[in-house]
Design an enzyme around this catalytic site. Structure first.
Site, PDB file in Angstrom:
ATOM      1  N   GLU A  67     -19.357 -32.190 -29.289  1.00 45.39           N
ATOM      2  CA  GLU A  67     -19.392 -33.426 -28.482  1.00 45.39           C
ATOM      3  C   GLU A  67     -20.596 -33.400 -27.543  1.00 45.39           C
ATOM      4  O   GLU A  67     -21.311 -34.401 -27.409  1.00 45.39           O
ATOM      5  CB  GLU A  67     -18.096 -33.559 -27.662  1.00 45.39           C
ATOM      6  CG  GLU A  67     -16.868 -33.897 -28.486  1.00 45.39           C
ATOM      7  CD  GLU A  67     -16.156 -32.655 -29.039  1.00 45.39           C
ATOM      8  OE1 GLU A  67     -16.809 -31.586 -29.122  1.00 45.39           O
ATOM      9  OE2 GLU A  67     -14.967 -32.762 -29.382  1.00 45.39           O
ATOM     10  N   ARG A 193     -19.282 -14.501 -50.830  1.00 47.37           N
ATOM     11  CA  ARG A 193     -19.510 -13.350 -49.946  1.00 47.37           C
ATOM     12  C   ARG A 193     -20.256 -13.771 -48.681  1.00 47.37           C
ATOM     13  O   ARG A 193     -19.897 -13.379 -47.583  1.00 47.37           O
ATOM     14  CB  ARG A 193     -20.347 -12.287 -50.660  1.00 47.37           C
ATOM     15  CG  ARG A 193     -19.593 -11.511 -51.714  1.00 47.37           C
ATOM     16  CD  ARG A 193     -20.526 -10.497 -52.347  1.00 47.37           C
ATOM     17  NE  ARG A 193     -19.843  -9.637 -53.307  1.00 47.37           N
ATOM     18  CZ  ARG A 193     -20.438  -8.660 -53.968  1.00 47.37           C
ATOM     19  NH1 ARG A 193     -21.728  -8.423 -53.775  1.00 47.37           N
ATOM     20  NH2 ARG A 193     -19.766  -7.914 -54.827  1.00 47.37           N
ATOM     21  N   LEU A 213     -22.099  -4.604 -52.520  1.00 52.56           N
ATOM     22  CA  LEU A 213     -21.322  -5.477 -51.624  1.00 52.56           C
ATOM     23  C   LEU A 213     -22.185  -6.290 -50.660  1.00 52.56           C
ATOM     24  O   LEU A 213     -21.783  -6.543 -49.523  1.00 52.56           O
ATOM     25  CB  LEU A 213     -20.266  -4.687 -50.850  1.00 52.56           C
ATOM     26  CG  LEU A 213     -19.181  -3.991 -51.694  1.00 52.56           C
ATOM     27  CD1 LEU A 213     -18.173  -3.284 -50.789  1.00 52.56           C
ATOM     28  CD2 LEU A 213     -18.461  -4.980 -52.600  1.00 52.56           C
ATOM     29  N   THR A 230      -8.305   6.543 -47.560  1.00 52.55           N
ATOM     30  CA  THR A 230      -7.237   7.155 -46.762  1.00 52.55           C
ATOM     31  C   THR A 230      -7.577   8.543 -46.248  1.00 52.55           C
ATOM     32  O   THR A 230      -7.291   8.884 -45.104  1.00 52.55           O
ATOM     33  CB  THR A 230      -5.939   7.241 -47.600  1.00 52.55           C
ATOM     34  OG1 THR A 230      -5.800   6.017 -48.333  1.00 52.55           O
ATOM     35  CG2 THR A 230      -4.725   7.450 -46.726  1.00 52.55           C
ATOM     36  N   GLY A 303      -9.826  -3.233 -55.753  1.00 53.98           N
ATOM     37  CA  GLY A 303      -9.289  -3.573 -57.058  1.00 53.98           C
ATOM     38  C   GLY A 303      -7.841  -4.018 -56.991  1.00 53.98           C
ATOM     39  O   GLY A 303      -7.374  -4.474 -55.940  1.00 53.98           O
TER      40      GLY A 303
HETATM   41  N1  LIG Z   1     -13.258  -7.531 -61.950  1.00 51.14           N
HETATM   42  C1  LIG Z   1     -13.310  -7.464 -60.662  1.00 51.14           C
HETATM   43  O1  LIG Z   1     -13.512  -8.467 -59.976  1.00 51.14           O
HETATM   44  C2  LIG Z   1     -13.101  -6.134 -59.995  1.00 51.14           C
HETATM   45  C3  LIG Z   1     -13.261  -6.036 -58.613  1.00 51.14           C
HETATM   46  C4  LIG Z   1     -13.037  -4.804 -58.027  1.00 51.14           C
HETATM   47  C5  LIG Z   1     -12.648  -3.730 -58.788  1.00 51.14           C
HETATM   48  N2  LIG Z   1     -12.516  -3.851 -60.125  1.00 51.14           N
HETATM   49  C6  LIG Z   1     -12.060  -2.710 -60.947  1.00 51.14           C
HETATM   50  O2  LIG Z   1     -10.845  -2.253 -60.422  1.00 51.14           O
HETATM   51  C7  LIG Z   1     -10.707  -0.877 -60.722  1.00 51.14           C
HETATM   52  C8  LIG Z   1     -10.230  -0.149 -59.482  1.00 51.14           C
HETATM   53  O3  LIG Z   1      -9.052  -0.753 -59.028  1.00 51.14           O
HETATM   54  P1  LIG Z   1      -7.822   0.127 -58.541  1.00 51.14           P
HETATM   55  O4  LIG Z   1      -6.670  -0.786 -58.400  1.00 51.14           O
HETATM   56  O5  LIG Z   1      -7.710   1.318 -59.428  1.00 51.14           O
HETATM   57  O6  LIG Z   1      -8.286   0.690 -57.127  1.00 51.14           O
HETATM   58  P2  LIG Z   1      -8.714  -0.018 -55.734  1.00 51.14           P
HETATM   59  O7  LIG Z   1      -7.764  -1.111 -55.394  1.00 51.14           O
HETATM   60  O8  LIG Z   1     -10.158  -0.295 -55.735  1.00 51.14           O
HETATM   61  O9  LIG Z   1      -8.522   1.192 -54.741  1.00 51.14           O
HETATM   62  C9  LIG Z   1      -7.243   1.669 -54.516  1.00 51.14           C
HETATM   63  C10 LIG Z   1      -7.368   2.861 -53.607  1.00 51.14           C
HETATM   64  O10 LIG Z   1      -7.740   2.424 -52.290  1.00 51.14           O
HETATM   65  C11 LIG Z   1      -7.228   3.360 -51.362  1.00 51.14           C
HETATM   66  N3  LIG Z   1      -6.435   2.666 -50.343  1.00 51.14           N
HETATM   67  C12 LIG Z   1      -6.505   2.938 -49.018  1.00 51.14           C
HETATM   68  N4  LIG Z   1      -5.649   2.206 -48.339  1.00 51.14           N
HETATM   69  C13 LIG Z   1      -5.001   1.435 -49.226  1.00 51.14           C
HETATM   70  C14 LIG Z   1      -3.969   0.464 -49.079  1.00 51.14           C
HETATM   71  N5  LIG Z   1      -3.442   0.139 -47.897  1.00 51.14           N
HETATM   72  N6  LIG Z   1      -3.517  -0.115 -50.196  1.00 51.14           N
HETATM   73  C15 LIG Z   1      -4.036   0.183 -51.413  1.00 51.14           C
HETATM   74  N7  LIG Z   1      -5.009   1.086 -51.592  1.00 51.14           N
HETATM   75  C16 LIG Z   1      -5.493   1.722 -50.495  1.00 51.14           C
HETATM   76  C17 LIG Z   1      -6.359   4.325 -52.142  1.00 51.14           C
HETATM   77  O11 LIG Z   1      -7.140   5.455 -52.456  1.00 51.14           O
HETATM   78  P3  LIG Z   1      -7.191   6.704 -51.448  1.00 51.14           P
HETATM   79  O12 LIG Z   1      -5.778   7.191 -51.355  1.00 51.14           O
HETATM   80  O13 LIG Z   1      -8.122   7.633 -52.104  1.00 51.14           O
HETATM   81  O14 LIG Z   1      -7.670   6.176 -50.170  1.00 51.14           O
HETATM   82  C18 LIG Z   1      -6.079   3.591 -53.436  1.00 51.14           C
HETATM   83  O15 LIG Z   1      -5.824   4.437 -54.496  1.00 51.14           O
HETATM   84  C19 LIG Z   1     -12.064  -0.410 -61.210  1.00 51.14           C
HETATM   85  O16 LIG Z   1     -12.031  -0.272 -62.598  1.00 51.14           O
HETATM   86  C20 LIG Z   1     -12.996  -1.540 -60.867  1.00 51.14           C
HETATM   87  O17 LIG Z   1     -14.022  -1.654 -61.830  1.00 51.14           O
HETATM   88  C21 LIG Z   1     -12.740  -5.020 -60.752  1.00 51.14           C
END
Ligand SMILES: NC(=O)c1ccc[n+]([C@@H]2O[C@H](COP(=O)([O-])OP(=O)(O)OC[C@H]3O[C@@H](n4cnc5c(N)ncnc54)[C@H](OP(=O)(O)O)[C@@H]3O)[C@@H](O)[C@H]2O)c1
Length: 374
Positions: A67, A193, A213, A230, A303
């Site tokens: 405004e 982003r 990123l 973690t 992921g």
């Molecule tokens: N197509 C797409 O758009 C896209 C985007 C992103 C990823 N991806 C794919 O997704 C795959 C990875 O996915 P993902 O599900 O295995 O892993 P993620 O979601 O990337 O990571 C999960 C990890 O994050 C950590 N974490 C820390 N705090 C958390 C919380 N509160 N909740 C959940 N996780 C937490 C944990 O590991 P720690 O215990 O070690 O901390 C957990 O194992 C890869 O293959 C990647 O290429 C694809």
């Protein structure tokens, strides 16, 4: 509240004059919407005898109001004029409008801050200023989804996004995900982003994909990069987000993290924040910490485990999926939403206000989760 000028979005008719002026106010507001933190995005257009004589927008969280900018541009022509605003004024702005002798105010919406704004509207009406509400209300509300959510929840607005194949996979069974989307969809992701204050991935994505990123957008800006690790042992030392210095990286960790790793990261200029989480990073702690640092919007880019954690905690406000016409199959290939999952379909999280757009050969699906009553 009197609604004027609303119509189904698919109806085709000539825009009315109030809609035309309000559309300009919405466009002005959107220019500042991703640079004002949790403040309301406001655009203002001063109209005198059917002509635009001033306009302005809020461009900084603590900068002048829309405004103020519009009234300054209008100068003496503001006397007797009508001011179109995307959000009804607060008392301070109402006083300013009165002081400039404005005759009428047309506001698209009352949110965020409905109660306070209603008081200001009442105040104006009592002093003879006509106030009309509801012109292009849906557009103004959509523009202010970040401000409205942060005002209601006290945390940043959270959007989950992923690129998926037609069979819902975000990677193959060997966790290969480059690239699912078309070039056009990837460009769109970068725009998304650049409109967020922060971007987050789980530790496993940071390790497997080693993403940069950043927002590769002409004239755009990078969000703050957020990693949830973690124990601080999952993301390797040479990960791009920890080494390239292209944008700030903030690592969130659990209370049982490796202290030596933490010290090493801090020594390299990486900000590490410890949350109360024992087995995982505590998402509520993390979101409140981001908000305290003035970050009002967060894009979670995977992921599947990370997405599931946000949905299970009912912390996802919006979902944007890019669906590529590809099939990869595989029981072990991760999907957009992992976690434990539900056993009953009636407990499903529904999506409302769904839109579908074509982006090159891909589809972009946008929706807002509606969590079932617990
Ligand atoms: N197509 C797409 O758009 C896209 C985007 C992103 C990823 N991806 C794919 O997704 C795959 C990875 O996915 P993902 O599900 O295995 O892993 P993620 O979601 O990337 O990571 C999960 C990890 O994050 C950590 N974490 C820390 N705090 C958390 C919380 N509160 N909740 C959940 N996780 C937490 C944990 O590991 P720690 O215990 O070690 O901390 C957990 O194992 C890869 O293959 C990647 O290429 C694809």
């Amino acid at each position: 509240v009197r609604a004027t000028g609303r119509r189904p979005s698919n109806a085709r008719k000539t825009m009315t004059a109030p809609e035309r002026f309000m559309r300009l106010a919405v466009a002005l507001a959107s220019a500042g919407s991703d640079q004002i933190g949790d403040q309301a995005a406001v655009g203002a257009v001063v109209v005198k005898d059917g002509r635009v004589v001033g306009m302005g927008a809020r461009l900084a969280a603590h900068g002048p109001s829309a405004e103020t900018a519009a009234l300054q541009a209008a100068g003496p022509l503001a006397r007797g004029a009508t001011v179109f605003v995307t959000v009804a004024p607060l008392v301070e702005e109402a006083r300013e409008l009165m002081a400039h002798g404005v005759a009428a105010v047309v506001a698209a919406s009352l949110d965020p801050g409905r109660e306070e704004r209603l008081r200001a509207v009442q105040w104006l009406r009592e002093r003879g200023v006509a106030v009309d509400l509801g012109v292009l209300e849906d557009e103004a509300l959509a523009l202010n989804e970040v401000a409205r959510t942060t005002a209601r929840t006290g945390r940043p607005f959270v959007t989950l996004t992923a690129s998926v194949t037609w069979d819902g996979k975000i990677a193959t069974r060997s966790y290969d995900s480059r690239w699912i989307s078309s070039q056009a969809a990837l460009r769109d992701v970068h725009e998304l982003r650049s409109r967020h204050a922060a971007i987050l991935v789980g530790a496993r994505t940071a390790r497997t994909d080693d993403p940069e990123l950043t927002a590769r957008v002409p004239y755009g800006r990078h969000p703050v990069r957020v990693i949830c690790d973690t124990s601080l042992t999952t993301v390797p030392d040479d990960a791009r987000v920890l080494t390239d210095g292209k944008a700030p990286t903030w690592v969130f960790t659990g209370r049982h993290h490796d202290p030596a790793r933490r010290a090493a990261l801090v020594a390299r200029g990486i900000r590490v924040t410890v949350t109360s989480g024992a087995r995982r990073v505590d998402l509520v702690d993390m979101l409140h910490s981001l908000k305290e640092d003035g970050l009002a919007s967060l894009l979670v880019e995977g992921g599947g485990e990370m997405h599931a954690a946000f949905v299970e905690a009912r912390l996802a406000d919006k979902i944007v999926l890019y669906v590529a016409p590809k099939l990869v199959g595989g029981r072990a290939a991760p999907t957009f939403l992992e976690g434990e999952g539900l056993s009953r379909m009636q407990d499903a999280v529904r999506l409302e206000r769904v839109t579908v757009e074509s982006v090159g050969p891909d589809l972009k699906l946008t929706g807002y989760p509606v969590y079932p009553e617990s």
